[in-house]
Structure formats: structure tokens, C-alpha cells
Design an enzyme around this catalytic site. Structure first.
Site, PDB file in Angstrom:
ATOM      1  N   ASP A 535      32.706  43.055 -38.010  1.00 50.73           N
ATOM      2  CA  ASP A 535      31.620  43.946 -37.587  1.00 50.73           C
ATOM      3  C   ASP A 535      30.494  43.876 -38.615  1.00 50.73           C
ATOM      4  O   ASP A 535      30.626  43.264 -39.672  1.00 50.73           O
ATOM      5  CB  ASP A 535      32.184  45.367 -37.476  1.00 50.73           C
ATOM      6  CG  ASP A 535      31.291  46.301 -36.679  1.00 50.73           C
ATOM      7  OD1 ASP A 535      30.270  45.843 -36.129  1.00 50.73           O
ATOM      8  OD2 ASP A 535      31.628  47.496 -36.598  1.00 50.73           O
ATOM      9  N   ASP A 611      27.077  49.249 -29.917  1.00 50.14           N
ATOM     10  CA  ASP A 611      27.117  50.711 -29.942  1.00 50.14           C
ATOM     11  C   ASP A 611      26.483  51.317 -28.697  1.00 50.14           C
ATOM     12  O   ASP A 611      25.376  51.867 -28.735  1.00 50.14           O
ATOM     13  CB  ASP A 611      26.413  51.227 -31.195  1.00 50.14           C
ATOM     14  CG  ASP A 611      27.127  50.794 -32.465  1.00 50.14           C
ATOM     15  OD1 ASP A 611      28.289  50.369 -32.368  1.00 50.14           O
ATOM     16  OD2 ASP A 611      26.523  50.879 -33.549  1.00 50.14           O
TER      17      ASP A 611
END
Length: 940
Positions: A535, A611
Site C-alpha cells: 500500500d 479509498d
């Protein structure tokens, strides 16, 4: 309290706001904020006229390319043009400075090896250069103004530089800038411009470089500021503005797709008239907005032009910040064919603008969508075949609290009889955000935790981000610093940025030695059996410009970060992938999820859309985002179930589970501030809907696994726009709210709150049959229907003429079902014909690369269902057998059904049942091994 601590607290406050917040677009550049984008966008067609010097054009000794000089008639700058013939109807075109003052960066990491070049014939006639690739692909190089026309069988498909927007700003060395080469040979550079001239570096000049008689264009260049400031961050630009740009027109096309990643419609919108161009610049965008062209986490500069007659693809192989303008117009230039047809036709114009690098274009001539997929992935690599468990259901959140919490969630999936394959741990598992460590009080025995999962056929994923906490007691940081493996700042020192751990250093993954070093970290004892989540690898830098790394940071060999930004995350993943291979002696298949990606990332990892938010619009945008990724070669993709931010209600959660069951990567994930959302925490009805969605997913795993194999072999997307399989059906060209899985399943997710019905379009003509997999109703192609959608139903239809392998036994995880029997779900077309395939292997190892797998082709024709094993394996002996055959649309009740083993073997009668009302034939327990050939005879 120092300013750095205050800055960190401010950044963390922004990033950890209540989930009700959304992206601050002011933190990210528009085209007007990026000086090079604004400059190229304001170019007029007569600002820079280029001429191809015909006498300079020569063919290579191998006959696979031609090269020549292109001259800018305004500035006298000279460019090197190279045109290559590439196998499988592909052309490569490169434009670079002929004699650059500093070597311009050319991206190689995106390519899966050197392209397979083939002969390209050249003729000079009537002052033009004619190039012929094969028998049908023809390029005309017009000298002045310089332009390249691309034809297929005499029809003009594309024009390069038709609007004269070609511009390559030459590399220069900033006055007062002295490149500084360290003992490793890295050209870091040192800026000696005085502080008072910070905003105008052009004012400080090296006396030796001054020329009183400099051409006018040189004066113009000197007047342009070298430095650029955004939100207080200064980009020193030591080699000056050196952007590139080119216009590419697609003739006869009015539909463009691709260039992910954007939270926007699948069909690209026109940007020329108003608004920003589409931007490709990998960024950590907090709770991104929808329906705009701003940059997100990944960048694949690949575009598809499609019409009823032809499909064409183009790859812009550049890793720098890139903007693409789109404009849909018409043309009547007299050039629709080589023979002078001047009728008006649609035209899709694109303008590609990158901050640096070279122009390196691959054109894929198609002519069909599947051809373009094959041609593109032949260049950048086919998607890798993941382990079987990775295509099951994944359970994640930021964060599961401790080892006991993981065990409880794992046990509850069994208690509520919901299949699950993978548990995930976010950053809180670490010791103070130090990757490759464990928070000992919370995760006292990680080996035991992993074994408690694996003995039930489940796996664990842990996160590993590309920033390492600045702490001399932290072994990874100390090793990184001692080996001098860090990204450097512009002054040559180690770059220090801020992310989850606070002050952090970033590995220079562009350096192969750094990737090798990082790969070894995965062999640490408590991590060698866990899969990986990479990530924040855009890279995310909380106190950096646009929440990322400074463009004038330095990588190996003096490369500026601006040159490699969009491949930094890809290089991170390559190191992780190699680490997974090495730790088990190259025997096991890795699984890695990445947020940042570039063309070629599909060779190593899966991707998710980042997100997102718990609202219906984010559920709706997931399909076009995932379709855009799939057609750009990135096939193993998904969106977080329920949305990462905010708290979904039960209905949204249930509908999201249903939609996610029919995309390649199925993961439930949530922000640390959200409520827990495991399925059993909702009301009983909603929980049952979520459970049914997961179970439905698992029944289709043999079909999914076969699709992954096809993608690995041919580059074909798993999720496909309707036009991909029905290229002449113009009704589908603007559709992205329904899609196909392979060529066989039509899926229409329910994305409207309280929807009791949804309208479904069935593509193709009236010869197409679409079988509702729940109601068994058949719909004809070319029609629309309103489909009832109670909460328990997601509309899914099997295409007539297809055979889908399924498994119906409920297991706790997919690997425990790897040898369970198969049911063949067959949907017939009007001719009572159907085709399909089945791929089988051990699901875990890389033995399939040595040919240890079974691949069978399935066909039903003339009442004879046959399985032909086209790839048998002596080493891999499957125990999978055929449990049931389920045929919808069958027109008569048979007098008998029997099975024959092939090539010659036992014949035996089979039990069967015929449902006259729904015209469904069910054949029970054929019992034949799916690794062998067989035939089922259905007697009238």
C-alpha cells in the site's frame, strides 16, 4: 515542538478526519498548475512546424526499423525518429532528441522483454516515405509538415501530428547547477543558485553559456522560469522544462476507452472544450471524487479506439506525469482512404503531454477487441495466474485488534457457514509502524496464528508499505541507510518524508540491488508464510507536494523522480514478488495486492480501487473503473466491499456483496474509524443475502479460475464491456453499468437504493439467448427488459451457446474444494450448440509453468456433449470428476442418456430428469474423471 512535528500532526489530522470528509482538490494540481501541461495545451497548429528530412531516412541492417531526422523549423532542434515493425500487427514509433545534453529516460520496466521485431519495407516515392508491415498495414510519412498516417487495407485509421502539436523541449543544464557524481556513479546534482533567486533561477546565468547572438527561441527559453512552486513546494528543475507532447487522431472512431485509473465513465469524455485533461500521475487521493479526470493511484497510458468496423489500441510508454486531452470531432480531409474518399466521418483526437522522457508509442492494429488485448499484453506481459485461494473471499479491516480477534473472526466464518479464504492485517499489526515486525503484546505468536488459518485452508495477508521509520534501533531502516539504498533528495542526502511511522526513508526501488535487498526481507521467519499487501506506494508522502515525493529527488544513475514516478510502485511490487518466489525456492505462487500500478503490473499483482466511500455512487462507479482496468491489461481487480470510508447500512452492504461476488477480486475492507462490518453483525436477512453472495461466488470458482488461465495465456480481460464481445452493437458503446465475465455471463449489479427492478439490455441480435440463472427465463439479444430485483437477487444471465464449470458443495475455503466434483452449467443457443473450457491444476505451486495442468475443451453439438483434453499432464493427475450436467434451453425429453469414455472405453446409461416447463435437462452423476476425454450421448 518543531515545525516537522507540527506538519506531521497537521497531515495526520487531514488523513484521519472523520469518514464524513472528502478529498481537498486544492491539494492536487490542475493543468493550469502544471506549467508544461498548460504550455502544450495552449499550442497552436502553426507554433511548431516540424520537417522530416527525407534524405536522412535509412533502414536498419536487419530491416526491422527505419530512422531519420525530424527538424523543428522554429527552433532548429533535431529529433531522432524510429519506426519499428513488431510481430502481430503492431508498430512502434519513437521520437527523441537527436543529440540530448542529458540522456532522456526510456521506460523498460513496463515491457515484458524486448519486443519481437519483424521486417518493415520502405519506399521513397513522390517526396514521401512509404512503410509496409505485412500485407495490409501501411504507414505514410509526410515530410513537411511532418505527419504519420496509419492505414489498414487502404483505410486510414490514425494520424500522428496531424495538428502539428509535436513538441519536445530540449534537455538543458540549469545555470549554476553542477551535477555531482558519487562513488557509486549516481549523478545527484547540486543546486548552487543563490536563495534570493529562488523564484527565478533563470536570472542566474553561467557566463560561459551566455551568447549575445543567441537565436530568438533561445531567448524565449531563458525567459521561462526554471523552478516551479506548488503549495509552498519548490521544484528546482535542474535540467529545465523538457516536456514532450504529440497529437494522435483516430479516424473513423467516436469512442475511446482506457487510460486508467480514473473514477469516471468507461467511455472517455471530451475534455478539450472545458475542464482538465485526463491526468496520469500516481497519487494518494483521500476519498476521491467521482466523474472527473483527476489522477488516482495508478497509471496505464493505454487507450482503445472502437467502432463498428475496427478496434485500435495505443500505448504511450512514459512513466512521467502525463495529461491526455480528448476531443470528438469529424473529418473530411480527403484522407479516409489512400484513394481519396473525402466523405465526412467521425474522428477522435487525443493530445498526449508528458513532463519528461521520450515519445515511445506502440500502435496495435487489431482489428477486433480481443486482438488488441493480445497485442498489448504481448508487449507489456500477460496477467500472472494467481493461487486458487486468492480468487476466493477476503476479509480485511484497518485493523483487527490482536491475535485473538483474528481467531474469533476466522471461527465466526465457520460458525455462520460463510466461505472465506484470506484474513488481512493492516498497519496496526506492526511494532510502531515498523514493517517486518510484530506488535508483540497483540500478536505474540504470529506463527501459531498463521498455522491456525492454514490448517483450515486459509491464508494471511499483512501490509508492507515503502517507507521505513527513521529509527536507528529498527533493523530495516539501519540496513537501508547503511547500504545507501535510499531515494536521495536534490542535495544528494537521503530523502526524509513523512508517512504513518512519522519521519521515514524510502527505498530506491528503481535500483535492482535495492529490489534484491528488499526481496530478502520476505524470508524472515514470521513472514515467510504470509502474503503481502503493498500500500501507499505511489509513493505517499504526507508532507510532500500533492502528498507524494518531490520530483527533483534522485534515484540510481542520477534519474530524477519525475522521470520514474509512475513506475515506483510497480518496482516496489516487483521486489515483493521476487521475495515471495525466493523464500520458497520458486515453488509457490505469490499473492500481492498493490495500490499503485503501471502498464505491466499485471505480471505480479492484483489491484483495488483504493479509498472509496460507503455510498451508492461509489458502488455504481466500481464497474466502469474495473472495466477500464481490465481492458488495459490489469485484470485481477476489485473495489472494497461497503466502501473504505463511512458506515454502510445493511442494504448497501448486501448489494455491494452481490456486486463483488462477480468481479475478479472480492475483498471486504474498512477504515479504522468505521463500525465493524463482518456479515453476521447485520440483521439476519441481510446476513443471509451476504452469505448467499459469497456462496454464489464459490460455486463459480472453477469458471473464474479458467478465466484467469485464459487471461494468463492471451491477455483477455476477465471483466468485459458489452462491446468487447459484441463489437458491432452500437447500443453498447456507451454502457458501463452492466458487463460480461468472459464471453459467458452477463452481470447487472443493483446500484440504486431500494431498487425493486432494474432495466437490463441484452446485447447482440435476435439469435442470441440470455438465460436468467435464477428464474431460467430466456431473453433475446437486442432487447431490453425490466428485471425484478428483490434484495435476494442480482441479475446474472448465462449466454446461450456457453458451458460454465461450477462447484456446488459448500466448503470453508476454496483450496479444500480444489478436488471437489464439477457441475457443467450449459445454456443453449437456438442451434442447440454450446462451447466452453475447464482449467485444473494444484492451485498452489508454479508447476503449471512446467506444463503440470489439465485443460479441456467442452462442446455440445448434435446432442453429443464431449470433453476433449487438449493439454493433459503426466505429473498432475486430477481427482476431479463430473457430478452433474445441467442444460437449459433443451428442446425435447430424451429417450436415454449414456456416457462414453474416450478414446474407447466403458459405456453406461445415466440418470436424467427433464423439466418440460422450463426446458431443463439434468444429467446425474456421470462420474467420469475431468482429466480424461469422454462423451455423453443424449438420445432423442
Amino acid at each position: 515542538m518543531t515545525w516537522k512535528i507540527l506538519l506531521l500532526l497537521n497531515c495526520l489530522t487531514v488523513l484521519l478526519l472523520s469518514p464524513a470528509s472528502c478529498v481537498d482538490r486544492g491539494n492536487f494540481k490542475t493543468c493550469n498548475d502544471a506549467r508544461f501541461c498548460k504550455k502544450h495545451r495552449e499550442l497552436k497548429s502553426d507554433d511548431h512546424i516540424h520537417e522530416l528530412l527525407v534524405d536522412s531516412v535509412t533502414a536498419s541492417s536487419a530491416g526491422t526499423s527505419i530512422s531519420g531526422t525530424v527538424k523543428n523549423l522554429k527552433t532548429n532542434d533535431e529529433l531522432l525518429l524510429e519506426v519499428y515493425g513488431v510481430r502481430d500487427r503492431t508498430v512502434r514509433i519513437k521520437l527523441n532528441e537527436l543529440n540530448p545534453s542529458r540522456k532522456r529516460y526510456e521506460v523498460e520496466m513496463s515491457l515484458d522483454g524486448t519486443p519481437d521485431y519483424v521486417p518493415i519495407k520502405m519506399e521513397k516515392q513522390h517526396g514521401q516515405i512509404q512503410l509496409l508491415l505485412g500485407d495490409t498495414i501501411h504507414l505514410t510519412l509526410h515530410p513537411k509538415p511532418f505527419r504519420i498516417d496509419v492505414y489498414e487495407e487502404g483505410t486510414l485509421l490514425s494520424m500522428l501530428n496531424a495538428d502539428n502539436l509535436l513538441l519536445i523541449e530540449p534537455m538543458r543544464v540549469k545555470p549554476g547547477f553542477v551535477p555531482e557524481v558519487d562513488e557509486k556513479g549516481a549523478d545527484h546534482g547540486e543546486d548552487h543558485v543563490e536563495e534570493e533567486n529562488h523564484e527565478g533561477g533563470n536570472e542566474v546565468k553561467d557566463e560561459e553559456t551566455k551568447q549575445d547572438d543567441a537565436p530568438a527561441h533561445e531567448e524565449e527559453r531563458r525567459e521561462e522560469p526554471w523552478e516551479e512552486t506548488f503549495k509552498g513546494h519548490v521544484d528546482s528543475k535542474p535540467f529545465g522544462p523538457n516536456s514532450i507532447g504529440l497529437d494522435v487522431s483516430f479516424i473513423g472512431f467516436d469512442n475511446l476507452y482506457g487510460i486508467p485509473e480514473h473514477a469516471d465513465s468507461l467511455r472517455l469524455r471530451s475534455t478539450k472544450a472545458n475542464g482538465d485533461p485526463y491526468r496520469l500521475y500516481n497519487l494518494d487521493v483521500f476519498e476521491y471524487e467521482l466523474n472527473n479526470p483527476m489522477a488516482l493511484y495508478g497509471a496505464i497510458p493505454f487507450i482503445i479506439a472502437h467502432s463498428e468496423k475496427h478496434t485500435l489500441g495505443m500505448f504511450w510508454n512514459n512513466a512521467a506525469e502525463t495529461w491526455i486531452d480528448i476531443d470528438y470531432t469529424t473529418t473530411s480531409t480527403g484522407g479516409s482512404t489512400m484513394f481519396g474518399d473525402s466523405s465526412s466521418q467521425p474522428k477522435a483526437d487525443t493530445h498526449w503531454i508528458s513532463e519528461t522522457g521520450i515519445i515511445d508509442i506502440f500502435l496495435f492494429i487489431g482489428p477486433k477487441p480481443a486482438d488488441v488485448s493480445r497485442q498489448f499484453t504481448t508487449i507489456v506481459g500477460h496477467p500472472y495466474l494467481p493461487p486458487h485461494a486468492a480468487i476466493g473471499y477476503h476479509q480485511c479491516r484497518w485493523n483487527y485488534n490482536d491475535q485473538k480477534d483474528v481467531q474469533t473472526v476466522h471461527e465466526n466464518f465457520d460458525h455462520y457457514d460463510i466461505p472465506m479464504d484470506v484474513m488481512w492485517l493492516d498497519i496496526e499489526y506492526t511494532d510502531g509502524k515498523r514493517y517486518f515486525t510484530w506488535d508483540a503484546p497483540k500478536f505474540a505468536n504470529p506463527d501459531e496464528m498463521i498455522k491456525n488459518l492454514t490448517k483450515f485452508g486459509r491464508n494471511l495477508v499483512v501490509i508492507s508499505d515503502p517507507h521505513f521509520k527513521k529509527d536507528d534501533n529498527y533493523f530495516v531502516y539501519k540496513d537501508l541507510k547503511d547500504k545507501d539504498f535510499c531515494v536521495k533528495s536534490k542535495d544528494g542526502g537521503n530523502f526524509e518524508g513523512w508517512c504513518w511511522p512519522g519521519a521515514s526513508y524510502y527505498p530506491d526501488f528503481i535500483n535492482p540491488a535495492v529490489r534484491d535487498w528488499y526481496a530478502e526481507l520476505y524470508s524472515r521467519e514470521t513472514f515467510k508464510d504470509a502474503w503481502t499487501w503493498n500500500d501507499m506506494n505511489e509513493p505517499s508522502v504526507f508532507n510532500g507536494p500533492e502528498v507524494t515525493m518531490h520530483k527533483d529527488n534522485i534515484h540510481i544513475d542520477g534519474l530524477e523522480h519525475r522521470e520514474v514516478h509512475n513506475i515506483y510502485g510497480m518496482a516496489h511490487v516487483m521486489a515483493s514478488f521476487d521475495g515471495h518466489l525466493k523464500r520458497h525456492n520458486y515453488q509457490l505462487r505469490p499473492f500481492i495486492l498493490t495500490r499503485s500500478f503501471f502498464a505491466g503490473s499485471q505480471r505480479h499483482a492484483a489491484v483495488w480501487t483504493g479509498d472509496n466511500t460507503a455510498d451508492w455512487n461509489h458502488l455504481k462507479i466500481a464497474a466502469p473503473m474495473l472495466l477500464s482496468l481490465n481492458i488495459a491489461g490489469m485484470t485481477f481487480v476489485g473495489a472494497d466491499i461497503g466502501g473504505f470510508f463511512k458506515n454502510p447500512d445493511a442494504q448497501l452492504m448486501a448489494r455491494w456483496f452481490q456486486a463483488a461476488a462477480f468481479v475478479p477480486f472480492m475483498r471486504n475492507h474498512a477504515h479504522i474509524d468505521t463500525r465493524r462490518r463482518e456479515p453476521w453483525l447485520f440483521d439476519e436477512q441481510s446476513m443471509f443475502v451476504m452469505r448467499d453472495a459469497v456462496r454464489a461466488r464459490y460455486t463459480f470458482l472453477p469458471f473464474w479460475y479458467t478465466l484467469f488461465f485464459h487471461a494468463n495465456q492471451t491477455g483477455a480481460p476477465l471483466m468485459r464491456p458489452l462491446w468487447y464481445e459484441f463489437p458491432k452493437d452500437s447500443t453498447t458503446f456507451g454502457m458501463d453499468d452492466e458487463y460480461l465475465l468472459g464471453n459467458a455471463l452477463l452481470v447487472k449489479p443493483v446500484t440504486e437504493e431500494n431498487a425493486k427492478q432494474t432495466e437490463v439490455y441484452f446485447p447482440g441480435d435476435s439469435s442470441e439467448n440470455w438465460h436468467d440463472i435464477s428464474s431460467l427465463q430466456i431473453h433475446k439479444g437486442g432487447t431490453k427488459a425490466s428485471i425484478d430485483t428483490p434484495l435476494q437477487k442480482i441479475p446474472v444471465f448465462q449466454r446461450g451457446g456457453t458451458i460454465i464449470p461450477r462447484r456446488f458443495r459448500v466448503r470453508r475455503s476454496s483450496i479444500l474444494a480444489i478436488e471437489d466434483p464439477i457441475t457443467l452449467s450449459i445454456a443453449l443457443n437456438d442451434e442447440q450448440i454450446a462451447n466452453g473450457s475447464l482449467y485444473l491444476d494444484d492451485g498452489i505451486t508454479r508447476n503449471h509453468l512446467e506444463g503440470d495442468y489439465v485443460f479441456a475443451k467442452l462442446e455440445l453439438k448434435d446432442n453429443l456433449l464431449k470433453s476433449r483434453v487438449v493439454h493433459p499432464s503426466k505429473k498432475y493427475q486430477t481427482k476431479v470428476w463430473l457430478e452433474r450436467v445441467y442444460i437449459t434451453g433443451f428442446k425435447f425429453k430424451p429417450s436415454g442418456v449414456e456416457i462414453h469414455e474416450l478414446p474407447a472405453g466403458e459405456r453406461k446409461p445415466l440418470e436424467f430428469f427433464y423439466d418440460e416447463t422450463n426446458r431443463v435437462l439434468t444429467v446425474r452423476k456421470p462420474g467420469v474423471n475431468m482429466g480424461k476425454g469422454w462423451a455423453i450421448v443424449i438420445r432423442p
